[in-house]
Design an enzyme around this catalytic site. Structure first.
Site, PDB file in Angstrom:
ATOM      1  N   LYS A  83      44.103  44.776  31.540  1.00 33.48           N
ATOM      2  CA  LYS A  83      44.743  43.492  31.831  1.00 33.48           C
ATOM      3  C   LYS A  83      44.631  43.244  33.336  1.00 33.48           C
ATOM      4  CE  LYS A  83      48.824  41.318  29.799  1.00 33.48           C
ATOM      5  NZ  LYS A  83      50.217  41.583  29.416  1.00 33.48           N
TER       6      LYS A  83
HETATM    7  O1  G3P Z   1      52.955  40.445  28.340  1.00 34.00           O
HETATM    8  C1  G3P Z   1      52.799  39.172  28.840  1.00 34.00           C
HETATM    9  C2  G3P Z   1      53.856  38.189  28.448  1.00 34.00           C
HETATM   10  O2  G3P Z   1      53.965  38.124  27.062  1.00 34.00           O
HETATM   11  C3  G3P Z   1      55.183  38.370  29.139  1.00 34.00           C
HETATM   12  O3  G3P Z   1      56.122  37.517  28.629  1.00 34.00           O
HETATM   13  O4  G3P Z   1      58.521  37.390  28.198  1.00 34.00           O
HETATM   14  O5  G3P Z   1      57.766  38.262  30.411  1.00 34.00           O
HETATM   15  O6  G3P Z   1      57.503  35.830  29.853  1.00 34.00           O
HETATM   16  P1  G3P Z   1      57.562  37.221  29.320  1.00 34.00           P
END
Ligand code: G3P
Length: 214
Positions: A83
């Site tokens: 990533k």
């Molecule tokens: O892993 C990437 C993403 O899904 C993170 O989401 O919940 O931190 O906005 P969030």
């Protein structure tokens, strides 16, 4: 449509796998920090538990740093996807990693242009963050629709991972748009099972069955 679990928690991964709903996993530094302990061991364990792609995030500022960490992350297993954040240095790293046969997932995508750039650089996956956009009163799912249209227009290979999912409706809309993947927190995956009419109907059936059997 593929379901990835957005987690670094082994118990959640095992539960999703038992339901037959685990096509892959995405992690990030925040999710790793939430688990605590030795992050290297956690990454190794996740890659062992999951058959599909596991996104592990490279942290750094320069392309060289992303590449070095990305290659190190690859030692966790053949299913690792590196990533990489959506920055100019990140996309340089994507290009080099692709030339070495390494799959990448470009993260922190908030505009259609960012997704197009990442796809052109050779990203295997692009991750628009829908929930964080909604949180700014912007339309996260419209971003996904725009990215899907652009990738289709040019028959580009990059697959879209709908990320930062906050509720089952995000997943339903992603599926209607034909997004390739939704990466869902465990709590949202669990919510996706539920409907009040299912619970009410089941309660009635169980009560009637008990009455029938005296
Ligand atoms: O892993 C990437 C993403 O899904 C993170 O989401 O919940 O931190 O906005 P969030």
């Amino acid at each position: 449509m593929q379901f990835f679990l957005d987690t670094a928690n082994i118990a959640e991964i095992r539960a999703a796998r038992a339901w037959g709903l685990l096509d892959g996993v995405t992690t990030n530094p925040t999710l790793m920090a939430r688990e605590g302990g030795d992050w290297r061991a956690v990454m190794r364990d996740i890659c062992r538990e999951v058959e599909g792609p596991v996104s592990l995030e490279a942290v750094g500022e320069t392309a060289d740093e992303f590449i070095a960490m990305g290659l190190d992350l690859m030692r966790n297993g053949p299913n690792v996807v590196v990533k990489i954040p959506m920055t100019p240095e990140g996309l340089k790293a994507v290009r080099v990693l692709k030339s070495k046969g390494v799959d990448t997932n470009v993260t922190l995508i908030f505009s259609p242009m960012q997704a197009l750039l990442a796809a052109k650089a050779g990203a295997s996956f692009v991750s628009p963050f829908v929930g964080r956009l909604d949180g700014l009163s912007q339309d996260g799912m419209q971003l996904v629709a725009d990215i899907m249209a652009i990738l289709r227009n040019y028959a580009m290979d990059a697959r879209v991972i709908v990320a930062s999912v906050r509720h089952p409706r995000h997943v339903a809309e992603a599926a209607l748009m034909g997004a390739h993947v939704a990466t869902v927190p465990f709590a949202v995956l669990r919510q996706m099972f539920d409907h009040p009419l299912t619970s009410a109907g089941l309660e009635t059936f169980n009560k009637d069955w008990a009455a029938l059997n005296g």
